[in-house]
Design a protein around this motif. Structure first.
Motif, PDB file in Angstrom:
ATOM      1  N   ARG A  23       0.828  -1.201   0.000  1.00  0.00           N
ATOM      2  CA  ARG A  23       0.000   0.000   0.000  1.00  0.00           C
ATOM      3  C   ARG A  23       0.864   1.254   0.000  1.00  0.00           C
ATOM      4  O   ARG A  23       0.576   2.224  -0.697  1.00  0.00           O
ATOM      5  CB  ARG A  23      -0.914   0.018   1.240  1.00  0.00           C
ATOM      6  CG  ARG A  23      -1.932  -1.103   1.218  1.00  0.00           C
ATOM      7  CD  ARG A  23      -2.842  -1.023   2.439  1.00  0.00           C
ATOM      8  NE  ARG A  23      -3.825  -2.090   2.420  1.00  0.00           N
ATOM      9  CZ  ARG A  23      -4.998  -2.013   1.818  1.00  0.00           C
ATOM     10  NH1 ARG A  23      -5.323  -0.915   1.185  1.00  0.00           N
ATOM     11  NH2 ARG A  23      -5.841  -3.028   1.837  1.00  0.00           N
TER      12      ARG A  23
ATOM     13  N   GLY B 237       2.546   1.725  -3.329  1.00  0.00           N
ATOM     14  CA  GLY B 237       1.629   2.090  -4.390  1.00  0.00           C
ATOM     15  C   GLY B 237       1.264   3.548  -4.389  1.00  0.00           C
ATOM     16  O   GLY B 237       0.496   3.984  -5.231  1.00  0.00           O
TER      17      GLY B 237
ATOM     18  N   GLY C  38      -8.130  -4.736 -13.144  1.00  0.00           N
ATOM     19  CA  GLY C  38      -8.047  -3.828 -12.008  1.00  0.00           C
ATOM     20  C   GLY C  38      -8.304  -4.536 -10.697  1.00  0.00           C
ATOM     21  O   GLY C  38      -7.594  -4.319  -9.698  1.00  0.00           O
ATOM     22  N   SER C  39      -9.306  -5.417 -10.658  1.00  0.00           N
ATOM     23  CA  SER C  39      -9.618  -6.169  -9.443  1.00  0.00           C
ATOM     24  C   SER C  39      -8.463  -7.083  -9.049  1.00  0.00           C
ATOM     25  O   SER C  39      -8.090  -7.165  -7.867  1.00  0.00           O
ATOM     26  CB  SER C  39     -10.888  -6.993  -9.670  1.00  0.00           C
ATOM     27  OG  SER C  39     -11.172  -7.813  -8.559  1.00  0.00           O
TER      28      SER C  39
ATOM     29  N   ARG D 289      -5.667  -5.028  -7.554  1.00  0.00           N
ATOM     30  CA  ARG D 289      -5.944  -4.613  -6.167  1.00  0.00           C
ATOM     31  C   ARG D 289      -5.746  -5.771  -5.204  1.00  0.00           C
ATOM     32  O   ARG D 289      -5.238  -5.592  -4.090  1.00  0.00           O
ATOM     33  CB  ARG D 289      -7.366  -4.058  -6.060  1.00  0.00           C
ATOM     34  CG  ARG D 289      -7.571  -2.740  -6.805  1.00  0.00           C
ATOM     35  CD  ARG D 289      -8.900  -2.083  -6.459  1.00  0.00           C
ATOM     36  NE  ARG D 289     -10.046  -2.891  -6.900  1.00  0.00           N
ATOM     37  CZ  ARG D 289     -10.598  -2.800  -8.097  1.00  0.00           C
ATOM     38  NH1 ARG D 289     -10.087  -1.954  -8.992  1.00  0.00           N
ATOM     39  NH2 ARG D 289     -11.646  -3.537  -8.429  1.00  0.00           N
ATOM     40  N   GLN D 290      -6.128  -6.978  -5.625  1.00  0.00           N
ATOM     41  CA  GLN D 290      -5.919  -8.154  -4.784  1.00  0.00           C
ATOM     42  C   GLN D 290      -4.429  -8.406  -4.545  1.00  0.00           C
ATOM     43  O   GLN D 290      -4.027  -8.856  -3.473  1.00  0.00           O
ATOM     44  CB  GLN D 290      -6.553  -9.377  -5.432  1.00  0.00           C
ATOM     45  CG  GLN D 290      -8.074  -9.344  -5.504  1.00  0.00           C
ATOM     46  CD  GLN D 290      -8.628 -10.492  -6.311  1.00  0.00           C
ATOM     47  OE1 GLN D 290      -7.896 -11.428  -6.667  1.00  0.00           O
ATOM     48  NE2 GLN D 290      -9.917 -10.446  -6.613  1.00  0.00           N
TER      49      GLN D 290
ATOM     50  N   GLY E  12      -2.180  -6.094  -4.489  1.00  0.00           N
ATOM     51  CA  GLY E  12      -1.587  -4.961  -3.792  1.00  0.00           C
ATOM     52  C   GLY E  12      -0.686  -4.089  -4.641  1.00  0.00           C
ATOM     53  O   GLY E  12       0.287  -3.521  -4.141  1.00  0.00           O
TER      54      GLY E  12
ATOM     55  N   ARG F 293      -0.310  -0.864  -7.634  1.00  0.00           N
ATOM     56  CA  ARG F 293      -0.971   0.353  -8.120  1.00  0.00           C
ATOM     57  C   ARG F 293      -1.342   0.224  -9.599  1.00  0.00           C
ATOM     58  O   ARG F 293      -2.411   0.629 -10.035  1.00  0.00           O
ATOM     59  CB  ARG F 293      -0.032   1.548  -7.926  1.00  0.00           C
ATOM     60  CG  ARG F 293      -0.423   2.826  -8.666  1.00  0.00           C
ATOM     61  CD  ARG F 293      -1.585   3.548  -8.049  1.00  0.00           C
ATOM     62  NE  ARG F 293      -1.918   4.750  -8.815  1.00  0.00           N
ATOM     63  CZ  ARG F 293      -1.308   5.921  -8.685  1.00  0.00           C
ATOM     64  NH1 ARG F 293      -0.302   6.065  -7.842  1.00  0.00           N
ATOM     65  NH2 ARG F 293      -1.689   6.962  -9.402  1.00  0.00           N
TER      66      ARG F 293
ATOM     67  N   ASP G  51      -4.481   1.391 -14.440  1.00  0.00           N
ATOM     68  CA  ASP G  51      -4.520   1.888 -13.064  1.00  0.00           C
ATOM     69  C   ASP G  51      -5.536   1.037 -12.310  1.00  0.00           C
ATOM     70  O   ASP G  51      -6.729   1.045 -12.626  1.00  0.00           O
ATOM     71  CB  ASP G  51      -4.934   3.356 -13.051  1.00  0.00           C
ATOM     72  CG  ASP G  51      -4.770   3.993 -11.667  1.00  0.00           C
ATOM     73  OD1 ASP G  51      -5.180   3.365 -10.681  1.00  0.00           O
ATOM     74  OD2 ASP G  51      -4.252   5.120 -11.592  1.00  0.00           O
ATOM     75  N   ALA G  52      -5.071   0.285 -11.298  1.00  0.00           N
ATOM     76  CA  ALA G  52      -5.953  -0.645 -10.595  1.00  0.00           C
ATOM     77  C   ALA G  52      -7.061   0.077  -9.842  1.00  0.00           C
ATOM     78  O   ALA G  52      -8.100  -0.521  -9.545  1.00  0.00           O
ATOM     79  CB  ALA G  52      -5.144  -1.503  -9.630  1.00  0.00           C
ATOM     80  N   GLY G  53      -6.865   1.353  -9.531  1.00  0.00           N
ATOM     81  CA  GLY G  53      -7.884   2.096  -8.806  1.00  0.00           C
ATOM     82  C   GLY G  53      -8.916   2.733  -9.716  1.00  0.00           C
ATOM     83  O   GLY G  53     -10.112   2.467  -9.621  1.00  0.00           O
TER      84      GLY G  53
END
Length: 827
Positions: free
Chosen positions: A18, A21, A90-91, A94-95, A97, A99, A130-132
């Motif tokens: 985190r 990222g 993207g999901s 995020r899994q 961890g 960016r 961009d994963a976010g």
């Protein structure tokens, strides 16, 4: 204390992804996850090479950029990376961890012998997600390597490469791998630090803005890519070829997913909603389908040719084949529906930028209070062939609205010239006095629409809803029981080395193909022998090459069009406007009930181009001083079906031709136009307003003695002979910059360079080293340019209101790699 320190270290390790990222501007690391690369080059790159490519890419990012922490991603994924949607990527990111998520692969690989030297060129691509925010940026990079005085015939003999040998990095393949991925890593880092463009919904102003010309070209190219892969899938499952294939159920799943995405886009278009997210999904579905098709094609190429192509498939596979053919036809129909809506909205946008400036019911002949403009013509090109794949000579193709026609030559090819672009044209194929096929084709402005036709019993009905584009690969069906067959894999380029897509390639007695977006084409199961290879491009004479195929050989012809014979732009004032001719064509445009239709587009066709005007608030239009003769006149309005008529113009005469337009038969088109039909900021609201196109797609007709300038009032406003004031729309205030990036040493164009302008998404130079930024506010601006192998460059410029600024930016090349010893391979 030790336990406390251990706990802090453990906590830091847990939180590291985190923290890493975070945005680079805060001084912290950005985590980037790299998915396994896949092969789209058609060279059957080995898994070990693709794994090495990921390792090298990760090394380039880690060693060159200290603000990036790259990781190779593993674990259970919802599917193959090439088939995953942006949301899934993207999901997954995020899994894990990270960016950013990188999905990429090998796009092209070429190995060529130059005397005793061996050269290798590799081209990689990737998407940065961009994963976010799910924003996406896409990149391509090319690199090359050279081995001097080597006995090796090819750098791409994957099975013979000793991957663990320390000298691999110095081989021509190793050099190409390193240089190409270095360029890709630089582009990814630049985008990651500035941020890829978010996949957000557009605001109202962005939704209503007419697309740039480049975007329109990309749209047509994308459609043609999709039509071509659909045609390739259909050729694979038809006839005896399907018998040689294994499990083809993945094709069904892929096509069902593609159709679902296209249906979603149609619904969004009907509601005038932004489609950027679903466009990405369609692209992914198309890439998935392309990968499956390429795999099946390679499978057929590696298998012996069947002795009988007419043999029937097993009942179970035959039923699946029928389902697949229905899905493929549905995909073409959905694409045509999307094109119909897009053409209607494009016409609506165009009408909003123009207005007729007439005075009374019709414009007074003594004023210049009428405006029309010139448009260059477009082409429609294609090939007609029978169910056996043989070209059909002497077939006539009619464009029903304009009456234009062309006859197929000995190779079955034809080109209809000088038809209006930016619309869906209806075509009819006639042979022996009988209509053998009909269909519709999307014709780009100032470009070439492609419509290929199969006629006869094997055409699955002679009236498909949309025209097709023949695939880039052909499985020759005349091999029979002959075992000595080979492969022909070629490429077609222009004189600058840029690939020429959708170029027609014919081998008499074997078949016909069109090149893909990379200029590539393939013939497999070609019996050994001598052939004439005909390469034909719209607007130029065919190039003929004599080739000879021996046994299991793979030939790789390279065709270069040194000079493409483009037709010069027609000039309306020189061809059809005659000073003092005192002729007029005028009339009204109304709907089926007689209600006048303002801002209807009226087009007068002549050889090589057209004159265009838009009706005023009373539905009236007018053209003056046309040369005597007969003209084809078209009337069009968004949400209505086009209407056409032939009109004769006589000296000192006025020809009146009214048009009645019926509503479009497509409910989706009517709904989309209604959703977009709302007031627009800055649009003309008076019938007397005169507006020039901000897209510079037309040239105002010059004033002469036959159209005197009316007097001005005391206030300075122009008046007609009937003293009706003409309001003038304020001038467009924004401008654009066009530039070329050159090699400072050789002066040659530099393709693939990243050009950055503050406040705009980054651009990539094309094959000619060119770039463009539009919609720039007047004032001072600056750009920076980056390209692997060159020092960074920059330039400053000034934009004037409504103007275009030109730049030439020269990049200084870095030191080149010295020649190396030959690659060491397994003995």
């Amino acid at each position: 204390m030790k336990r406390l320190l251990g706990g802090l270290v453990f906590l830091a390790l847990i939180c590291w992804p985190r923290v890493a990222g975070a945005d680079s501007q805060s001084g912290q690391l950005m985590t980037v996850g790299i998915l396994p690369f896949h092969d789209e080059s058609g060279t059957q790159a080995s898994p070990e090479f693709l794994r090495r490519a990921v390792q090298e890419f990760r090394r380039q990012l880690a060693s060159s950029f200290k603000d990036v922490l790259p990781r190779t991603l593993s674990g259970e994924m919802p599917g193959a990376p090439a088939a995953m949607s942006i949301e899934q990527l993207g999901s997954f990111g995020r899994q894990q961890g990270v960016r950013f998520v990188i999905r990429g692969g090998l796009l092209a690989a070429v190995s060529e012998k130059r005397g005793r030297d061996l050269e290798c060129r590799l081209e990689f691509f990737c998407d940065l997600i961009d994963a976010g925010s799910l924003g996406v940026s896409s990149f391509r990079a090319e690199g090359s390597g050279l081995e001097k005085n080597t006995s090796l015939a090819s750098a791409l003999s994957w099975d013979s490469i000793d991957w663990d040998n320390p000298e691999f990095g110095r081989s021509t393949l190793g050099q190409a791998l390193t240089s190409s991925l270095a360029g890709l890593a630089e582009q990814v880092h630049t985008s990651a630090t500035t941020g890829p463009r978010p996949a957000k919904a557009m605001d109202a102003a962005e939704e209503l803005a007419p697309p740039a010309a480049e975007a329109a070209v990309d749209t047509y190219e994308s459609d043609q890519d999709l039509q071509q892969v659909i045609a390739q899938a259909e050729s694979l499952i038809s006839g005896g070829a399907a018998v040689s294939l294994g499990d083809i159920t993945p094709l069904q799943r892929s096509l069902e997913g593609l159709l679902s995405a296209m249906d979603s886009k149609l619904k969004l278009l009907e509601e005038a909603q932004n489609t950027s997210t679903v466009d990405l999904e369609i692209r992914q579905r198309q890439e998935e389908l392309q990968g499956l098709v390429d795999g099946y094609t390679q499978q057929l190429a590696e298998a012996p040719p069947p002795q009988d192509y007419s043999q029937d498939a097993p009942a179970e596979k035959s039923a699946l084949t029928s389902t697949l053919q229905d899905l493929l036809q549905s995909a073409l129909t959905s694409l045509l529906n999307i094109q119909n809506i897009r053409a209607a909205l494009g016409l609506q946008d165009e009408a909003a930028q123009y207005a007729y400036a007439g005075g009374e019911e019709y414009a007074d002949p003594g004023t210049d209070d009428y405006a029309y403009s010139e448009e260059p013509g477009s082409d429609i090109s294609g090939v007609v062939y029978d169910e056996a794949g043989n070209p059909v000579e002497g077939a006539t193709i009619f464009e029903t609205e304009t009456g234009a026609e062309a006859v197929t030559d000995g190779g079955g090819s034809y080109t209809i010239t000088g038809v209006p672009g930016g619309r869906i044209a209806t075509l009819r194929v006639v042979k022996g006095g009988r209509t053998v096929a009909t269909g519709r084709v999307d014709v780009p402005p100032k470009g070439t629409g492609i419509a290929d036709w199969q006629v006869g019993a094997g055409a699955r009905g002679s009236t498909p809803p949309a025209s097709k584009i023949i695939p880039s690969s052909c499985i020759a069906k005349n091999a029979g029981i002959r075992s000595k067959t080979g492969t022909i894999q070629g490429v077609v380029l222009d004189d600058k080395g840029k690939p020429l897509s959708r170029t027609l390639v014919l081998i008499k007695g074997v078949g016909a193909v069109r090149t893909d977006s990379g200029g590539r084409y393939t013939f497999v199961h070609v019996p050994q022998g001598s052939y004439e290879l005909s390469v034909q491009r719209s607007g130029s004479a065919p190039l003929i090459q004599k080739i000879k195929l021996v046994g299991l050989q793979t030939l790789r012809p390279r065709t270069v069009f040194a000079k493409t014979a483009l037709r010069p732009a027609a000039k309306a004032s020189a061809r059809v406007l005659v000073r003092g001719e005192n002729t007029r064509i005028k009339g009204k445009v109304a709907d089926a009930r007689g209600k006048t239709l303002s801002r209807s587009k009226v087009t007068v066709l002549y050889p090589g181009g057209a004159l265009v005007a838009f009706s005023n608030e009373r539905g009236a239009y007018e053209f003056r001083d046309l040369k005597q003769g007969k003209y084809r006149v078209l009337a069009a309005k968004s949400g209505y079906a086009d209407s056409a008529a032939t009109v004769e113009v006589k000296k000192n005469g006025t020809t009146v031709r009214d048009f009645r337009l019926s509503e479009s038969s497509s409910a989706a088109v009517r709904k989309a136009v209604s959703s977009r039909d709302r007031p627009r900021t800055g649009a003309a609201t008076s019938a007397s307003a005169r507006v020039s196109s901000p897209k510079d797609k037309s040239t105002p007709i010059p004033k002469d003695k036959s159209t005197p300038v009316p007097p001005k009032s005391a206030s300075g406003s122009t008046k007609s002979a009937n003293s009706k004031a003409v309001q003038v729309q304020p001038a467009v205030t924004k401008g654009e910059v066009r530039g070329t990036v050159l090699d400072g040493k050789t002066g040659k164009p530099v393709p693939g360079a990243t050009v950055i302008l503050k406040g705009k998404p980054g651009a990539k130079t094309d094959g000619s080293g060119q770039f463009r930024f539009a919609d720039l506010t007047p004032g001072a601006h600056s750009v920076s340019v980056k390209r692997a192998g060159f020092k960074d460059g920059s330039d400053s410029f000034t934009i004037k209101a409504g103007g275009t600024t030109s730049l030439r930016i020269r990049l200084t090349p870095l030191a080149t790699v010295k020649p190396v010893t030959p690659a060491i391979r397994k003995s």
